[in-house]
Design a protein around this motif. Structure first.
Motif, PDB file in Angstrom:
ATOM      1  N   THR A 138      -0.042   8.018 -29.361  1.00 52.85           N
ATOM      2  CA  THR A 138       0.575   7.648 -28.087  1.00 52.85           C
ATOM      3  C   THR A 138      -0.437   7.831 -26.959  1.00 52.85           C
ATOM      4  O   THR A 138      -0.950   8.941 -26.756  1.00 52.85           O
ATOM      5  CB  THR A 138       1.820   8.503 -27.836  1.00 52.85           C
ATOM      6  N   LEU A 139      -0.720   6.716 -26.239  1.00 54.17           N
ATOM      7  CA  LEU A 139      -1.664   6.735 -25.119  1.00 54.17           C
ATOM      8  C   LEU A 139      -0.983   6.140 -23.896  1.00 54.17           C
ATOM      9  O   LEU A 139      -0.268   5.125 -23.996  1.00 54.17           O
ATOM     10  CB  LEU A 139      -2.928   5.938 -25.463  1.00 54.17           C
ATOM     11  N   ASP A 140      -1.213   6.765 -22.729  1.00 52.23           N
ATOM     12  CA  ASP A 140      -0.571   6.295 -21.497  1.00 52.23           C
ATOM     13  C   ASP A 140      -1.038   4.897 -21.120  1.00 52.23           C
ATOM     14  O   ASP A 140      -0.284   4.115 -20.530  1.00 52.23           O
ATOM     15  CB  ASP A 140      -0.869   7.263 -20.348  1.00 52.23           C
ATOM     16  N   GLU A 141      -2.274   4.556 -21.439  1.00 48.31           N
ATOM     17  CA  GLU A 141      -2.807   3.249 -21.097  1.00 48.31           C
ATOM     18  C   GLU A 141      -1.999   2.145 -21.785  1.00 48.31           C
ATOM     19  O   GLU A 141      -1.851   1.034 -21.238  1.00 48.31           O
ATOM     20  CB  GLU A 141      -4.279   3.156 -21.514  1.00 48.31           C
ATOM     21  N   ASN A 142      -1.488   2.428 -22.958  1.00 47.75           N
ATOM     22  CA  ASN A 142      -0.689   1.438 -23.687  1.00 47.75           C
ATOM     23  C   ASN A 142       0.554   1.063 -22.888  1.00 47.75           C
ATOM     24  O   ASN A 142       0.903  -0.105 -22.759  1.00 47.75           O
ATOM     25  CB  ASN A 142      -0.313   2.016 -25.058  1.00 47.75           C
ATOM     26  N   ARG A 200       3.668   9.099 -33.824  1.00 53.15           N
ATOM     27  CA  ARG A 200       2.632   8.726 -32.840  1.00 53.15           C
ATOM     28  C   ARG A 200       2.495   9.810 -31.778  1.00 53.15           C
ATOM     29  O   ARG A 200       2.898   9.634 -30.610  1.00 53.15           O
ATOM     30  CB  ARG A 200       2.957   7.374 -32.194  1.00 53.15           C
ATOM     31  N   PRO A 201       1.944  10.967 -32.157  1.00 58.84           N
ATOM     32  CA  PRO A 201       1.788  12.067 -31.181  1.00 58.84           C
ATOM     33  C   PRO A 201       0.742  11.702 -30.125  1.00 58.84           C
ATOM     34  O   PRO A 201      -0.044  10.759 -30.282  1.00 58.84           O
ATOM     35  CB  PRO A 201       1.338  13.226 -32.055  1.00 58.84           C
ATOM     36  N   ARG A 202       0.752  12.501 -29.065  1.00 61.91           N
ATOM     37  CA  ARG A 202      -0.216  12.271 -27.993  1.00 61.91           C
ATOM     38  C   ARG A 202      -1.602  12.703 -28.462  1.00 61.91           C
ATOM     39  O   ARG A 202      -1.769  13.489 -29.385  1.00 61.91           O
ATOM     40  CB  ARG A 202       0.189  13.046 -26.741  1.00 61.91           C
ATOM     41  N   LEU A 203      -2.604  12.172 -27.784  1.00 58.60           N
ATOM     42  CA  LEU A 203      -3.988  12.422 -28.170  1.00 58.60           C
ATOM     43  C   LEU A 203      -4.327  13.893 -28.012  1.00 58.60           C
ATOM     44  O   LEU A 203      -5.102  14.451 -28.802  1.00 58.60           O
ATOM     45  CB  LEU A 203      -4.928  11.551 -27.308  1.00 58.60           C
ATOM     46  N   GLU A 204      -3.747  14.565 -26.985  1.00 55.84           N
ATOM     47  CA  GLU A 204      -4.030  15.994 -26.798  1.00 55.84           C
ATOM     48  C   GLU A 204      -3.600  16.801 -28.032  1.00 55.84           C
ATOM     49  O   GLU A 204      -4.297  17.734 -28.458  1.00 55.84           O
ATOM     50  CB  GLU A 204      -3.298  16.506 -25.559  1.00 55.84           C
ATOM     51  N   THR A 205      -2.442  16.444 -28.622  1.00 54.15           N
ATOM     52  CA  THR A 205      -1.965  17.149 -29.815  1.00 54.15           C
ATOM     53  C   THR A 205      -2.923  16.929 -30.991  1.00 54.15           C
ATOM     54  O   THR A 205      -3.220  17.850 -31.759  1.00 54.15           O
ATOM     55  CB  THR A 205      -0.568  16.643 -30.191  1.00 54.15           C
ATOM     56  N   ILE A 206      -3.418  15.720 -31.114  1.00 54.86           N
ATOM     57  CA  ILE A 206      -4.340  15.420 -32.220  1.00 54.86           C
ATOM     58  C   ILE A 206      -5.636  16.189 -32.052  1.00 54.86           C
ATOM     59  O   ILE A 206      -6.206  16.696 -33.025  1.00 54.86           O
ATOM     60  CB  ILE A 206      -4.588  13.909 -32.281  1.00 54.86           C
ATOM     61  N   LEU A 207      -6.111  16.318 -30.828  1.00 56.23           N
ATOM     62  CA  LEU A 207      -7.350  17.060 -30.603  1.00 56.23           C
ATOM     63  C   LEU A 207      -7.198  18.516 -30.998  1.00 56.23           C
ATOM     64  O   LEU A 207      -8.120  19.134 -31.539  1.00 56.23           O
ATOM     65  CB  LEU A 207      -7.752  16.936 -29.127  1.00 56.23           C
ATOM     66  N   ALA A 208      -6.002  19.104 -30.773  1.00 58.42           N
ATOM     67  CA  ALA A 208      -5.756  20.488 -31.201  1.00 58.42           C
ATOM     68  C   ALA A 208      -5.822  20.597 -32.717  1.00 58.42           C
ATOM     69  O   ALA A 208      -6.342  21.577 -33.264  1.00 58.42           O
ATOM     70  CB  ALA A 208      -4.388  20.952 -30.682  1.00 58.42           C
ATOM     71  N   LEU A 209      -5.298  19.606 -33.408  1.00 60.58           N
ATOM     72  CA  LEU A 209      -5.377  19.615 -34.872  1.00 60.58           C
ATOM     73  C   LEU A 209      -6.816  19.531 -35.337  1.00 60.58           C
ATOM     74  O   LEU A 209      -7.218  20.173 -36.309  1.00 60.58           O
ATOM     75  CB  LEU A 209      -4.563  18.452 -35.445  1.00 60.58           C
ATOM     76  N   LEU A 210      -7.626  18.724 -34.639  1.00 59.50           N
ATOM     77  CA  LEU A 210      -9.028  18.594 -35.025  1.00 59.50           C
ATOM     78  C   LEU A 210      -9.780  19.898 -34.831  1.00 59.50           C
ATOM     79  O   LEU A 210     -10.651  20.259 -35.633  1.00 59.50           O
ATOM     80  CB  LEU A 210      -9.688  17.470 -34.222  1.00 59.50           C
ATOM     81  N   ARG A 214     -11.162   6.268 -33.272  1.00 55.58           N
ATOM     82  CA  ARG A 214     -10.660   4.918 -32.995  1.00 55.58           C
ATOM     83  C   ARG A 214      -9.796   4.911 -31.737  1.00 55.58           C
ATOM     84  O   ARG A 214      -9.906   4.004 -30.886  1.00 55.58           O
ATOM     85  CB  ARG A 214      -9.858   4.430 -34.197  1.00 55.58           C
ATOM     86  N   ALA A 215      -8.959   5.949 -31.575  1.00 54.49           N
ATOM     87  CA  ALA A 215      -8.071   6.021 -30.406  1.00 54.49           C
ATOM     88  C   ALA A 215      -8.875   6.220 -29.132  1.00 54.49           C
ATOM     89  O   ALA A 215      -8.592   5.599 -28.092  1.00 54.49           O
ATOM     90  CB  ALA A 215      -7.057   7.156 -30.597  1.00 54.49           C
ATOM     91  N   ILE A 216      -9.889   7.125 -29.194  1.00 49.34           N
ATOM     92  CA  ILE A 216     -10.697   7.381 -27.996  1.00 49.34           C
ATOM     93  C   ILE A 216     -11.471   6.120 -27.609  1.00 49.34           C
ATOM     94  O   ILE A 216     -11.600   5.772 -26.430  1.00 49.34           O
ATOM     95  CB  ILE A 216     -11.622   8.577 -28.247  1.00 49.34           C
ATOM     96  N   SER A 217     -11.983   5.414 -28.652  1.00 47.10           N
ATOM     97  CA  SER A 217     -12.708   4.168 -28.362  1.00 47.10           C
ATOM     98  C   SER A 217     -11.792   3.160 -27.678  1.00 47.10           C
ATOM     99  O   SER A 217     -12.169   2.521 -26.687  1.00 47.10           O
ATOM    100  CB  SER A 217     -13.258   3.591 -29.665  1.00 47.10           C
ATOM    101  N   TRP A 218     -10.556   3.054 -28.215  1.00 47.51           N
ATOM    102  CA  TRP A 218      -9.617   2.095 -27.601  1.00 47.51           C
ATOM    103  C   TRP A 218      -9.245   2.535 -26.200  1.00 47.51           C
ATOM    104  O   TRP A 218      -9.127   1.726 -25.287  1.00 47.51           O
ATOM    105  CB  TRP A 218      -8.356   2.003 -28.468  1.00 47.51           C
TER     106      TRP A 218
END
Length: 1454
Positions: free
Chosen positions: A1308-1312, A1150-1160, A1182-1186
């Protein structure tokens, strides 16, 4: 010099024969065949064929026998003479009242016999003393010179031998040496005579005190001196203890000075005793009865003890030398036992015997009838002994011999000078010595010359089988001797009058018997004459044997009949002469007597002991005796008128018997004459086959010997029959025509030779005319073929027809081969023309080579040479292009399509089928198709899929064509694989059982607990399913981005519905913490397959299922995911990391969203489509929507107020003064509040070792503070209270739904975390979970300390081995990444190695903290009221663990 053990030289070996099976089938015939060679040696050895192995037929358990006793040194003739001499001289001194003591000279006992003999040979005692030749005597006794041994020998001779020799010569005893052994000083150099059980006089039983004259007897007149006949001076009279005669001591010569002490005998008694002849020597029987087993044990034990080694390891040469040493020794008395002359009739033969006693097997039956069976050989048809009715033991009936080491059989010849055969059934070898019959009398003369004393007392000594003589001694006197070692399974044969002897090498079992053949008859007659001179008894009557064979001549073998005829003729002539002498003496009375009916002892000559058969002389007045006609003057003193002739046959009957023998013997001559006339065509008439067959049949019926003439007749018949058969085959072959067997054809020369052979045979055959007709046809054909060959070139049809006609003749004509070659040449040229024709189908290289090979064998001609040149040139060009194509197909450097196309184009002009060119053409076609596929994919509407590119790369690599597009495709595939690997490292846990695509896609079957769990277990076991099955998409659907997005959206909805269904199902399951929990179908099952129960069970916050805490990764209470705004913030219990997601729900890191954006971003640069990339895009959306919905919820007015209240609560905790330090924890300051720190920002080693909790003033080293904090938390658990916030249901429900959807995201999202803390603060603390987490963390710290100590020990061992970690060469070999990782990586690697070595000792540690979402780098966003900063040291725990809710009364505060 006597032969000793060291100088015994083995005689030469006797002949050894190894018959073939054909020779072995006729025993007596084979022995007759080898007789000219073997007879010259006297004995020979025969080795049967290897597979002739008769079974041992003796009943071992019932076989009992009593052996003979043999004293070895009494067997040898010369040694026995010496021992007899010692007996006599010992007896002489014992009579004198003294014991013989043999002196030692030069460390060996003195040979008194040799000394006496040499003194006599040198001229006598007086002559030697006069000439001072005692040194020569010492030299002849083999003593070394120069040691004054001569005088010593003289002294011993004077003291011991000379008195005895004086008495032997008749003089009186010299008194000065009468008692030479009474001086004790001189006794020291003498050895007492100790020869046991020999013919010696026992010592006198009288005492040895002083004697006086015997004058007290009543008869005074008898006491007179025998010398002077006076009785005066009776005190000087000596009384003999033997004969009671009286002698004056002064009347003896020389006179005695005084009365001697002890027993005294007069010279007359001494002479009488010493000249008494020795008793006849013979073997004693042992007193013990043996079985084969007991005798073998005794024999093996004796040999092993004697040689001090195992019996099978003693060399035969050593035993032989030792045997002759013992035999020649007078000092050593070795006794052995020999089971000799055991009757096989009584104890059973070693060979199978056909009798009614027991049933024989087929194998035993074969050996029971074999001619080499010693029970069968004496009674074979060619044997003479078969005509003797009586079973003569040892001659017709075998004797058995059970031997041990050194047991011997002495020099002897067989009874009646017959043959003998000995078979060694088993055991150790038997050593034989043999002397040929020509040297028999020489051997007897040598033994009589060397040991006359023995033969004087026993003239027939050699017939007693009790005397040996060293073969070297015999050989030194010119007697030829041979030897052999008979091993188990071998025969030894002795020939007539061949002396033989020997001994056994060890425990063995042998069998022997006699046999006589036709050639023995003259020797048998000479033996009878020899026996007559020696007055020795016969075993059977030779005359009776001859007459019995003569009575039935038709039963005799032809050779035997001829030999019997000769013997019978000599016997009849001798009988005529003897009976004529009887008439001349005046004896006219006669009567017939059936001598064969009388016992042998009633018909033996009283003079010569021979057994009478033809005639004998008897007396009416003396009926108890008779004599043979050779001793008619020795019968009795009665008048001739009282004597009468007893006869078996009249002089008229004997010639009639002789005539029958002559007819039988001469029938062969008559037959041979007829055969000779027929074979040599002496009368000019050739006999028919039937006549020759009749002659051959006559020879078979009358049992004529297999002579040279008979063999010629058989050969003639065989040759004639073969010619007839061949002629018939030739005629029938012509009739069969082309259907006959081609291999039976003969050449023209052979046909002419065959006709000559038929004409030369002495046999008339009507087939000769047929053969002549065939020869005429062949010669006519030959002339026609020569004419056709002379007119070449002829038409192929004519040649072929001629060839066919020649084949029908059945005879090979030389010209037919030339015709054949011409036909083959024409056919070959036609084949070449058809192959090279432009319109013909292209031939292969093999066809071309075959034509060239075939062309080499056809008849040469210019046309053939031209065709061969064309073929060779074409083949060379084709092979060159084929090789070039082969290099293109196999070369590492691939050529571009244009080059290959040029090669193919040029090779098209060659009219040969080239496989490599064809393969190159196919490869080029595949390359063009591949390039078209690449262009189609690259120019499509979408980026190509990775699977398609990988397939194209695999195909392109296999093509032997250089493709420019392949390198671009390989680069694209490599880039895609690199991105996939990076994404896998980002998402997948270490050793994860999921694929990247599975993790990125929503879990569509999350609602089924059994399906989800079984799939997870299948992944654990390696039973992977296809990734495309997750979303229900086929491989073709994955190539369409739209299909993937639609399926992903549907999967999200199914995942949410499934997890809700799963939560409802799991909520109904009983809690493992409850005491009443019972196993049922709805019970929770841990990942280990067991039911979680009792303390240590944890419930997943997402799926609500239960698991063992030790089987899953659990959160750490004292590590906070939120970065602290101050160096040591207070930590409230609702901020403790107690959130637990099971491995079935949390499938990735469950990496952070910033890491996933780099992969994209990296994915967008790829010119390749990956299913994982599209799944990642869907996951990100889906993560950004949530995240947007979560932020919106957190920014609402109610939630903002709740967050503000929590922040306020935090500040109050930070501002409160530190309470006093509890007395039970002196190491922690009393005023130190509970601080909050980020475990992620701290070094991993500090977290694992429990060193992250420190005081503000000082960081406590080691593990003490972490351990104390855990103990403090455990003690304060009962005092926790809550909730600290009141959450209305309207606020709680949206947050819980958001929390559920956020937990389903693999991001992994801080809001969670913010929503989690709000929900935690709004409910009471879960004390049971906290307690379970504390216990698991303690167990983990304990295991970490154990691993740390083991790692330390491991480092020390490495340092002791030489500091392998500091090796620069090894460091260079390590990967750069490993070297750069420093000691932490090395420590982690050592921990993994240690876990493998210890086998997971202690409680299992949880998975790495990075695997839990509660340990990621997340926290409240700054916009939401939480500030971020660097993490300080983790604070020491204090008793203030919570802050009460504002609505709660103050007294409830802690």
């Amino acid at each position: 010099m006597e032969p000793g053990s060291d100088d015994f030289l083995p005689p030469p070996e006797c002949p050894v024969f190894e018959p073939s099976w054909a020779e072995f089938r006729d025993p007596l015939g084979y022995i007759a065949k080898i007789r000219p060679i073997a007879e010259k040696s006297g004995i020979c050895k025969i080795r049967p064929p290897a597979d002739w192995q008769p079974p041992f037929a003796v009943e071992v358990d019932n076989f009992r026998f009593t052996p003979r006793i043999q004293r070895l040194n009494e067997l040898e003739a010369q040694t026995r003479v010496k021992l007899n001499y010692l007996d006599q001289i010992a007896k002489f001194w014992e009579i004198q009242g003294s014991s013989l003591k043999i002196p030692n000279v030069e460390r060996r006992i003195l040979d008194l016999y040799s000394l006496s003999k040499i003194v006599v040979e040198e001229g006598g005692y007086e002559a030697i003393c006069k000439d001072r030749r005692w040194a020569r005597v010492a030299q002849r006794l083999n003593y070394p010179p120069g040691k004054n041994i001569g005088s010593l020998l003289r002294s011993h001779y004077e003291r011991i031998v000379y008195p005895y020799e004086m008495y032997q010569s008749g003089a009186n005893l010299v008194q000065c040496n009468t008692r030479p052994f009474d001086n004790e000083e001189k006794d020291k150099e003498y050895k007492p005579h100790s020869i046991p059980l020999r013919q010696s006089v026992q010592p006198s039983k009288f005492n040895s005190y002083g004697r006086r004259a015997k004058r007290l007897q009543p008869d005074i007149e008898s006491y007179v001196c025998r010398m002077c006949s006076r009785g005066d001076e009776d005190d000087k009279l000596l009384l003999c203890d033997g004969c009671d005669d009286n002698y004056h001591i002064f009347c003896l010569l020389p006179p005695l000075p005084e009365i001697p002490k002890g027993v005294w005998r007069c010279p007359k008694c001494v002479m009488a005793e010493c000249k008494r002849p020795p008793e006849a020597f013979g073997f004693e029987q042992a007193t013990r009865e043996y079985t084969l087993q007991s005798f073998g044990e005794m024999a093996d034990s004796f040999k092993a003890d004697y040689f001090n080694m195992p019996v099978h390891m003693v060399p035969t040469e050593l035993v032989e030398k030792e045997f002759w040493r013992l035999v020649n020794s007078i000092e050593e008395d070795v006794t052995v036992e020999y089971g000799a002359d055991i009757h096989s009739k009584e104890f059973g033969s070693g060979f199978p015997v056909s009798d009614s006693k027991r049933h024989l097997t087929p194998e035993e039956e074969e050996y029971a009838t074999s001619g080499w069976n010693l029970n069968v050989m004496p009674v074979l048809e060619q044997s003479v002994l078969c005509h003797i009715n009586a079973d003569i033991s040892g001659m017709k009936v075998p004797w058995l011999y059970v031997g041990m080491v050194f047991s011997a059989f002495c020099w002897h010849i067989e009874d009646h000078w017959s043959y003998s055969i000995n078979y060694l059934h088993w055991g150790e070898p038997k050593t034989w010595y043999g002397v040929p019959s020509l040297a028999a009398e020489h051997l007897e003369e040598v033994m009589k010359k060397l040991t006359p004393e023995l033969f004087d007392s026993q003239p027939d000594l050699l017939h007693q089988l009790v005397t040996l003589m060293n073969p070297n001694t015999l050989m030194s006197h010119g007697v030829p001797v041979v030897r052999t070692n008979q091993c188990a399974g071998e025969f030894v044969i002795t020939f007539p009058r061949a002396y033989h002897s020997g001994f056994n090498q060890g425990y063995n079992f042998a069998e022997a018997v006699n046999f006589c053949t036709a050639d023995w008859l003259p020797a048998g007659r000479q033996c009878i004459e020899h026996y007559r001179r020696l007055r020795r008894y016969c075993v059977f009557s030779h005359e009776e044997l001859i007459c019995k064979m003569a009575a039935c001549p038709e039963k005799l073998d032809l050779n035997l009949a001829a030999a019997v005829h000769k013997e019978m003729f000599i016997m009849v002539q001798e009988e005529r002469r003897l009976r004529k002498a009887l008439l001349e003496k005046g004896i006219t009375e006669a009567e017939r007597e059936a001598f064969e009916l009388l016992p042998d002892d009633e018909r033996q000559c009283i003079k010569c002991k021979t057994t009478c058969f033809l005639s004998a002389l008897a007396c009416y007045d003396c009926p108890d005796g008779l004599v043979c006609l050779s001793h008619i003057n020795d019968l009795c003193k009665c008048s001739s008128s009282r004597q009468y002739l007893r006869y078996r046959y009249t002089l008229d009957e004997l010639p009639a018997m002789l005539h029958k023998l002559k007819v039988r013997a001469e029938s062969f001559d008559t037959w041979a004459n007829k055969v000779r006339v027929a074979l040599e065509v002496e009368d000019g008439r050739k006999r028919s086959l039937e006549e020759l067959r009749a002659l051959e049949s006559e020879a078979r019926e009358r049992r004529f010997p297999n002579s040279e003439l008979l063999q010629r007749l058989k050969n003639c018949l065989s040759e004639a029959e073969a010619c007839v058969s061949r002629a018939l085959g030739l005629v029938s072959g012509q009739e069969a025509g082309p259907h006959r067997m081609t291999g039976l054809q003969m050449t023209l020369a052979e046909l002419r030779a065959f006709l000559d052979q038929m004409n030369n045979l002495p046999c008339a055959m009507h087939q000769i005319g047929d053969v002549k007709g065939i020869l005429e046809q062949v010669e006519a054909y030959q002339a026609e073929a020569c004419e056709a060959l002379a007119s070449l070139p002829s038409s192929p049809g004519l040649l072929q027809s001629l060839l066919e006609r020649g084949r029908q003749l059945g005879v090979e004509v030389p010209e037919a081969q030339q015709l054949q070659r011409q036909v083959e040449q024409a056919q070959w040229l036609d084949e070449v023309k058809r192959t090279l024709a432009p319109s013909a189908r292209r031939g292969t290289l093999a066809v071309m080579r075959g034509l060239l090979v075939a062309g080499a064998s056809v008849a040469p001609s210019p046309a053939v040479d031209k065709a061969q040149a064309e073929l060779q040139e074409l083949l060379t060009i084709a092979e060159r292009w084929e090789e070039k194509a082969h290099l293109c197909l196999e070369a590492r450097q691939k050529h571009p399509p244009a080059t290959l196309e040029a090669i193919i184009h040029e090779a098209e002009n060659i009219p040969v089928h080239l496989p490599n060119i064809q393969a190159l053409k196919e490869a080029l076609a595949k390359a063009r198709a591949w390039i078209a596929d690449v262009d189609e994919i690259q120019n499509g509407d979408h980026y190509p899929c990775l699977d398609d590119l990988e397939g194209l790369v695999a195909v392109g690599r296999d093509l032997p064509v250089g493709l420019e597009e392949l390198r671009q495709l390989e680069l694209q595939v490599l880039t895609a694989h690199s991105w996939r690997e990076k994404a896998s490292k980002t998402f997948l846990k270490k050793n994860s059982c999921y694929t990247l695509l599975e993790v990125l896609c929503p879990c569509a079957d999350a609602g089924s607990d059994s399906t989800k769990r079984s799939r997870w277990m299948e992944k654990e076991l390696g039973l992977y399913k296809s990734d495309t099955e997750l979303l229900g998409l086929s491989a073709q659907d994955l190539r369409d981005p739209g299909s993937v997005i639609v399926a992903f959206k549907e999967g999200e909805q199914k995942e949410k519905e499934g997890i809700l269904q799963l939560r409802r199902t799991n909520s109904t399951k009983p809690s493992p913490l409850a005491s009443s929990t019972t196993a049922s179908s709805a019970t929770s099952i841990c990942v280990c397959g067991q039911v979680p129960a009792g303390v240590g069970a944890l419930q997943c916050d997402l799926c609500q299922d239960w698991f063992h805490g030790r089987c899953v990764s659990v959160p750490r209470l004292l590590s906070s995911p939120r970065p602290s705004p101050t160096p040591s913030p207070l930590l409230a219990w609702w901020e403790w990391d107690t959130k637990f997601l099971c491995p079935l729900c949390m499938r990735s890191r469950r990496p952070r969203l910033e890491t996933i954006l780099a992969l994209l971003v990296a994915l967008q640069r790829l010119p390749v489509r990956l299913p994982e990339g599209e799944a990642l895009q869907c996951l990100t959306e889906r993560a950004i929507s949530w995240q947007g919905r979560a932020r919106q919820a957190l920014a609402s007015e109610d939630v903002t107020a709740l967050l503000g209240r929590l922040a306020e609560l935090r500040q109050r905790l930070q501002a409160e003064p530190r309470p006093e330090e509890p007395p039970t924890y002196p190491s922690a300051p009393a005023s130190d509040p509970l601080r909050e720190g980020s475990g992620k920002d701290m070094p991993k080693g500090l977290l694992e070792n429990g060193d992250s909790m420190t005081s503000p003033e000082k960081v406590a080293p080691g593990e003490g503070s972490g351990k104390r904090d855990l103990e403090l938390l455990s003690s304060l658990l009962p005092r926790l209270t809550g909730p600290v916030l009141e959450l209305p249901e309207a606020t709680r429900a949206p947050l819980e739904e958001l929390m559920l959807e956020g937990d389903l995201l693999e991001v992994t999202l801080d809001e969670n975390q913010s929503i989690w803390q709000l929900l935690q603060a709004g409910q009471p603390p879960d004390v049971e979970r906290i307690r379970t987490l504390l216990e698991l963390e303690k167990a983990e710290r304990h295991g970490s300390r154990a691993r740390g100590r083991a790692l330390e020990r491991r480092r020390r061992r490495k340092a002791d081995r030489g500091g392998e970690g500091d090796d620069p060469a090894r460091e260079e070999l390590e990967p750069k990444r490993v070297r750069s990782s420093g000691p932490e990586a090395e420590e982690a690697q050592e921990e993994e190695e240690l876990e493998e070595e210890t086998g997971g000792e202690g409680p299992p540690p949880p998975l790495p903290t990075t695997d839990s979402p509660s340990t990621q780098e997340n926290g409240l966003e700054p916009a939401l009221g939480a500030s971020s900063g660097s993490s300080g040291p983790f604070p020491t725990l204090t008793p203030r663990l919570h802050v009460p809710c504002p609505q709660q009364p103050p007294q409830q505060q802690l």
